[in-house]
Design an enzyme around this catalytic site. Structure first.
Site, PDB file in Angstrom:
ATOM      1  N   GLU A   1       0.835  -1.206   0.000  1.00 47.02           N
ATOM      2  CA  GLU A   1       0.000   0.000   0.000  1.00 47.02           C
ATOM      3  C   GLU A   1       0.871   1.258   0.000  1.00 47.02           C
ATOM      4  OE1 GLU A   1      -1.582   1.674   3.559  1.00 47.02           O
ATOM      5  OE2 GLU A   1      -1.161  -0.126   4.732  1.00 47.02           O
TER       6      GLU A   1
ATOM      7  N   SER B   1     -13.392   0.862   9.971  1.00 53.87           N
ATOM      8  CA  SER B   1     -12.649   0.993   8.710  1.00 53.87           C
ATOM      9  C   SER B   1     -13.242   0.144   7.597  1.00 53.87           C
ATOM     10  CB  SER B   1     -11.195   0.584   8.928  1.00 53.87           C
ATOM     11  OG  SER B   1     -10.508   0.600   7.697  1.00 53.87           O
TER      12      SER B   1
ATOM     13  N   LYS C   1      -3.765  -2.383  15.334  1.00 52.53           N
ATOM     14  CA  LYS C   1      -3.134  -1.470  16.264  1.00 52.53           C
ATOM     15  C   LYS C   1      -3.996  -1.298  17.506  1.00 52.53           C
ATOM     16  CE  LYS C   1      -1.146   1.505  13.653  1.00 52.53           C
ATOM     17  NZ  LYS C   1      -2.306   1.596  12.844  1.00 52.53           N
TER      18      LYS C   1
HETATM   19  N1  PSU Z   1      -2.186   1.475  10.320  1.00 52.68           N
HETATM   20  C1  PSU Z   1      -0.872   1.815  10.333  1.00 52.68           C
HETATM   21  N2  PSU Z   1      -0.381   2.622   9.392  1.00 52.68           N
HETATM   22  C2  PSU Z   1      -1.161   3.081   8.382  1.00 52.68           C
HETATM   23  C3  PSU Z   1      -2.548   2.704   8.355  1.00 52.68           C
HETATM   24  C4  PSU Z   1      -3.010   1.901   9.335  1.00 52.68           C
HETATM   25  O1  PSU Z   1      -0.156   1.407  11.212  1.00 52.68           O
HETATM   26  O2  PSU Z   1      -0.660   3.814   7.540  1.00 52.68           O
HETATM   27  C5  PSU Z   1      -3.398   3.149   7.205  1.00 52.68           C
HETATM   28  C6  PSU Z   1      -3.644   1.959   6.255  1.00 52.68           C
HETATM   29  O3  PSU Z   1      -3.572   2.426   4.925  1.00 52.68           O
HETATM   30  C7  PSU Z   1      -5.070   1.546   6.578  1.00 52.68           C
HETATM   31  C8  PSU Z   1      -5.672   2.869   6.918  1.00 52.68           C
HETATM   32  O4  PSU Z   1      -5.727   0.900   5.498  1.00 52.68           O
HETATM   33  O5  PSU Z   1      -4.678   3.550   7.652  1.00 52.68           O
HETATM   34  C9  PSU Z   1      -6.937   2.756   7.707  1.00 52.68           C
HETATM   35  O6  PSU Z   1      -7.540   3.999   7.764  1.00 52.68           O
HETATM   36  P1  PSU Z   1      -9.034   4.137   8.283  1.00 52.68           P
HETATM   37  O7  PSU Z   1      -8.969   3.739   9.726  1.00 52.68           O
HETATM   38  O8  PSU Z   1      -9.353   5.586   8.068  1.00 52.68           O
HETATM   39  O9  PSU Z   1      -9.861   3.207   7.449  1.00 52.68           O
HETATM   40 MN    MN Z   2     -12.371   5.459   9.912  1.00 52.79          MN
END
Ligand code: PSU
Ligand code: MN
Length: 310
Positions: free
Chosen positions: A24, A139, A158
Site C-alpha cells: 500500500e 474501517s 493497532k
Molecule cells: N495502520 C498503520 N499505518 C497506516 C494505516 C493503518 O499502522 O498507515 C493506514 C492503512 O492504509 C489503513 C488505513 O488501510 O490507515 C486505515 O484507515 P481508516 O482507519 O481511516 O480506514
Molecule cells: Mn475510519
C-alpha cells in the site's frame, strides 16, 4: 480500456506468473514522516525481492492506477503534500478527476484483485475504533477483507483500535484472523495485548493453501494474517497502553474525525514515544514483507501443483 498501468518489473512478473506481493502507499504518505517513509518503502521492496517475489507498490497518480511504482514515483509520492487517502469509496472518484491518491489497505486490495495479485504485506489494518458505538468509525478495510480474495499480512490490529470489537466484526464478515507462531493476537507494536486470536497457522504453505481452498469453496474475500513484531523490536503493551490512551484523548480534545483519525493518532504516538514507535513500525513492516514473499512463493507453487489459473 486499460484500468491500470503496471511497472515494467510488475508487468514481467504478471506475464511470467511469478510471485508478486502488493504494497500500500498510505503507509508512506500518511503513516510515516519523511524521509523515513521513503527509506522504509525502498527497504520493504528490497526485502520482497530478496524473498524471491516482485514488489508492487500501488497508488493513483494523475488519475492513473499504478501497480508497481518506479523509484522516481516512489520518491515523489513520499514527499508529496495533500495526497488523498483512498479507500473503496473514493478510489474511482480520484481516478475520474485525474487526482493523486495513496491507497489504504482496502484500495490496495481492490487493485491487487484487479491484477490477480493474491498477497499483500503491510503494517497495520484499519478496524473498529475505540468509541465506535458512538462514532460508528469502522474501517472499510474490514469489509474489503470480506470481498477481495487477497491474503493480507499485517502485525495485527493497532491497539488504537478496539481489538475485541475488531475481531467480532471480522468474524461476522467471515474473515479468518490468523495469528502466526503464537496463540495471542499480535497488537502491532506489541506481540500481544492479551487477546487470543481466533485462528493460528505457523506455515506459509498452509496459509497459501487456505486461500486457494477458500476460493475453491466459492467463498469471496481474503484472509488477515497477523504476524507478531519480532521480540527484539517490540514495545510491550504495558508501555504502549498509557501512550495510546493519551493520544486517543488528544484526538478527542482536538475534534479529530473520519479519515484524519488514524494519521493523527500515529503522529501523536510517534511524538509521545519520541520516535520509538516509528522504529518498531518499520521493523514490523519488514518482517511482514519477508513473510508475505514466502506466502506469495507458496501460492505460486500450489497453483502450479493444483493446476489453478493465477
Ligand atoms: N495502520 C498503520 N499505518 C497506516 C494505516 C493503518 O499502522 O498507515 C493506514 C492503512 O492504509 C489503513 C488505513 O488501510 O490507515 C486505515 O484507515 P481508516 O482507519 O481511516 O480506514
Ligand atoms: Mn475510519
Amino acid at each position: 480500456m486499460t484500468l491500470y498501468t503496471a511497472s515494467p518489473e510488475v508487468r514481467a512478473a504478471l506475464d511470467a506468473g511469478t510471485p508478486i506481493v502488493a504494497l500500500e502507499s498510505t503507509i508512506i504518505t500518511h503513516g510515516m514522516p519523511w524521509p523515513q517513509n521513503l527509506e522504509m518503502a525502498r527497504r520493504v521492496e528490497d526485502t520482497i525481492r530478496e524473498g524471491g517475489a516482485t514488489p508492487a507498490t500501488i497508488a493513483v497518480i494523475g488519475g492513473t492506477l499504478h501497480i508497481g511504482l518506479t523509484d522516481d514515483q516512489l520518491h515523489t509520492l513520499a514527499q508529496a503534500k495533500n495526497v488523498a487517502k483512498l479507500s473503496r469509496a473514493d478510489m474511482a472518484v480520484c481516478m475520474a478527476q485525474g487526482g493523486t491518491g495513496a491507497t489504504t489497505v482496502a484500495a490496495t486490495m481492490i487493485a491487487a484483485r484487479l491484477a490477480g495479485i493474491g498477497v499483500f504485506a503491510t503494517g497495520g489494518i484499519g478496524g473498529v475504533h475505540k468509541g465506535a458505538e458512538e462514532s460508528f468509525d469502522v474501517s472499510a478495510d474490514l469489509q474489503e477483507l470480506a470481498q477481495s480474495p487477497v491474503t493480507v499480512i499485517a502485525a495485527g490490529a493497532k491497539a488504537i483500535l478496539d481489538l475485541p470489537k475488531t475481531l467480532e466484526v471480522l468474524e461476522t464478515l467471515g474473515v479468518p484472523t490468523i495469528a502466526v507462531g503464537q496463540d495471542a493476537l499480535p497488537a502491532f507494536w506489541s506481540r500481544s495485548a492479551g487477546h487470543k486470536a481466533p485462528l493460528r497457522m505457523d506455515e506459509a504453505k498452509d496459509i497459501a493453501r487456505a486461500q486457494l481452498l477458500r476460493q475453491a469453496l466459492g467463498l469471496p474475500g481474503g484472509q488477515l494474517v497477523a504476524n507478531p513484531i519480532p521480540e527484539s523490536d517490540e514495545i510491550p503493551h504495558a508501555v504502549m497502553a498509557p501512550i495510546i490512551a493519551q493520544a486517543t484523548a488528544d484526538a478527542e480534545a482536538h475534534g479529530i474525525r473520519g479519515k484524519q483519525v488514524t494519521p493523527y493518532l500515529l503522529q501523536r504516538i510517534y511524538e509521545l514515544t519520541e520516535g520509538r514507535s516509528l522504529t518498531a513500525n518499520i521493523a514490523l513492516v519488514l518482517n511482514n514483507a519477508r513473510f508475505g514473499a514466502k506466502i506469495a512463493c507458496e501460492l505460486c507453487a500450489l497453483r502450479e501443483e493444483m493446476k489453478l489459473p493465477a
